[in-house]
Design a protein around this motif. Structure first.
Motif, mmCIF file in Angstrom:
data_model
loop_
_atom_site.group_PDB
_atom_site.id
_atom_site.type_symbol
_atom_site.label_atom_id
_atom_site.label_comp_id
_atom_site.label_asym_id
_atom_site.label_seq_id
_atom_site.Cartn_x
_atom_site.Cartn_y
_atom_site.Cartn_z
ATOM 1 N N ARG A 336 0.783 -1.102 0.110
ATOM 2 C CA ARG A 336 -0.011 -0.049 0.114
ATOM 3 C C ARG A 336 1.019 1.179 -0.014
ATOM 4 N NH1 ARG A 336 -5.970 -0.674 2.503
ATOM 5 N NH2 ARG A 336 -6.249 -2.969 2.155
ATOM 6 N N LYS A 338 1.997 2.445 -2.516
ATOM 7 C CA LYS A 338 1.231 3.157 -3.915
ATOM 8 C C LYS A 338 -0.432 2.946 -3.677
ATOM 9 C CE LYS A 338 5.190 4.214 -5.645
ATOM 10 N NZ LYS A 338 5.687 5.473 -6.044
ATOM 11 N N LEU A 339 -1.117 3.521 -4.543
ATOM 12 C CA LEU A 339 -2.443 3.329 -4.514
ATOM 13 C C LEU A 339 -2.970 1.959 -5.003
ATOM 14 C CD1 LEU A 339 -3.840 6.721 -6.075
ATOM 15 C CD2 LEU A 339 -3.805 6.021 -3.804
ATOM 16 N N LEU A 354 -10.248 4.775 -9.735
ATOM 17 C CA LEU A 354 -10.185 4.031 -8.493
ATOM 18 C C LEU A 354 -11.622 4.138 -7.889
ATOM 19 C CD1 LEU A 354 -8.320 2.441 -6.599
ATOM 20 C CD2 LEU A 354 -7.775 4.366 -5.312
ATOM 21 N N GLN A 357 -11.293 1.308 -1.791
ATOM 22 C CA GLN A 357 -10.519 0.056 -1.072
ATOM 23 C C GLN A 357 -10.867 0.309 0.410
ATOM 24 O OE1 GLN A 357 -8.868 -2.378 -1.314
ATOM 25 N NE2 GLN A 357 -6.710 -1.867 -1.535
#
Length: 451
Positions: A336, A338-339, A354, A357
């Motif tokens: 995590r 990074k996205l 996106l 999450q």
């Protein structure tokens, strides 16, 4: 042998013989509605007894064209597929002679099923047959208790030669004209590659991913075979765009992180390109076409950031069980730093969005979306089911308690009308592993929201 011993032997044989054997055989409903112990959502379990049940992979349709039946894999009759009527719960055997890999349900022009199987005549073990099943005839004769031999319902579309080594990664085109399948015959696939193409070696700790492989297709009506495309790596998860004939998405299969997971190509072999061009730090997986222009996929956030202690991970739980893909040899991807999350890719504009999450844990793993573009869904390593409103970005825990000891993952898949989600679950399993076919409704409050 005495009469008593003969009777005992006959009883034993009958006890060990499957209750089903012929296509069209039926068993009574096992349907049961259970209140989710965590969220209170009503869960409709269409199978509840141990039977080796598992749903079709989420990249493919689960419901028949008329929306009345769900088809699934099962060991109730080993190697055969079963259909369950969602309203009544009654089950019907819908194949005879076995199948391999994916089950493909037509979404128009009547209820039909397509798959590959070994040639029942024996001979070369690499020969495969492409089969069409007329499910409407099966259901009608089954209900009337007037069953005919299997060839009254099953038609051999084509017998595929051994050199192709046709495999069970396959898909039916949107207009029911072409049946696509993976070719793993390396000599055949390699001969169709451009001269000088570098053949990819295995990638990652599972020793998978090496090529070459290819995609072929047969005409459902005539049985004509055509080559589609060859690639220098191992192909997996071929799926067709059910809204746009002649468009495919497939993967570079390594069993984990891939150098470039997702690919798309036209049914005539043109337009081959990476679908979501990924970076080395991204662990992309479980892509599924969810609409005419959209594909959902997961960018995983399931691994610890190197050098950062994670107090939530108990010693000894880093590898296997509910937490696969932790081996250091996969590299530093899937963290995590990074996205990460559920991503929607537009096939036309190539733009990515996106959608959501989870705040902790593995993050979303297997993902899907409603065809109307309103909702997305994903599971995680705990086997929890998360629902996302794509307009508001609101995210809710829809269902939980599905046991991470299960034989497989929930694999959530939306119904064509976007009002319910099918999963496979071990919630009811005494051994914590046996899977049941389960349908979860989208909450009415969410369905009543303005699109």
């Amino acid at each position: 042998m005495s009469l008593r011993k003969t009777s005992l032997l006959l009883s034993l044989v009958l006890a060990l013989t499957p209750a089903w054997a012929q296509i069209g055989q039926r068993v009574p409903s096992e349907k049961r509605i259970v209140k989710d112990p965590v969220t209170g959502t009503p869960l409709t379990f269409l199978t509840t007894k141990p039977g080796g049940d598992s749903k079709i992979y989420p990249s493919h349709p689960q419901w028949t064209a008329d929306g009345k039946w769900l088809v699934f894999r099962s060991n109730r009759v080993k190697g055969e597929a079963i259909a369950v009527n969602e309203a009544s719960g009654e089950m019907v055997q819908v194949t005879e002679g076995g199948y391999e890999g994916m089950l493909n349900l037509s979404q128009s022009g009547g209820n039909k099923l397509y798959f590959l199987r070994k040639d029942p005549a024996g001979g070369d073990a690499k020969v495969r047959q492409a089969i069409e099943v007329d499910l409407d005839r099966v259901f009608t004769d089954s209900k009337a208790r007037k069953l005919k031999p299997a060839d009254a319902y099953q038609r051999v579309i084509a017998t595929l030669p051994a050199e192709l080594e046709a495999f069970g990664d396959n898909a039916l085109d949107a207009d029911n004209q072409w049946f696509y399948f993976r070719i793993q015959g390396k000599d055949y696939a390699g001969a169709k590659l451009p001269a000088g193409t570098k053949i990819e070696p295995p990638f990652g700790p599972r020793g998978m991913g090496a090529g070459p492989h290819a995609i072929g297709k047969v005409n459902v009506k005539t049985g004509e075979f055509q080559h589609v495309v060859s690639v220098p790596f191992q192909i997996g998860h071929i799926q067709s765009n059910l809204w746009n004939p002649g468009e495919l998405v497939f993967s570079w299969e390594t069993g984990g992180k891939s150098p470039q997971r997702t690919w798309t190509v036209k049914g005539d072999g043109t337009g081959l390109r990476p679908m979501y061009p990924e970076s080395a730090h991204e662990w992309v997986t479980h892509e599924a076409i969810i609409g005419k222009d959209e594909v959902a996929l997961a960018i995983m956030g399931h691994r610890p950031i190197p050098g950062v202690e994670d107090a939530s991970r108990a010693p000894g739980t880093e590898v296997g069980g509910a937490n696969p893909g932790q081996e250091k040899s996969w590299g530093d991807s899937g963290t995590r730093e990074k996205l990460t999350g559920l991503v929607i890719v537009n096939l036309r504009t190539r733009e990515s969005l996106l959608a959501g999450q989870t705040l902790k844990g593995s993050g979303l793993w297997h993902v899907h979306g409603s065809p109307d573009g309103r909702f997305a869904v994903g599971d995680d390593f705990k086997r929890d089911i998360w629902l996302i409103d794509r307009k508001t970005r609101e995210m809710m825990l829809l269902s939980a308690g599905h046991k991470d000891t299960a034989r497989d993952h929930p694999h959530p898949t939306f119904s064509p009308d976007g009002k319910k989600i099918q999963i496979q679950s071990a919630m009811l399993a005494a051994d914590g592993r046996e899977m049941s076919i389960c349908v979860i409704p989208v909450p009415k409050a969410w369905l009543n929201r303005k699109p």
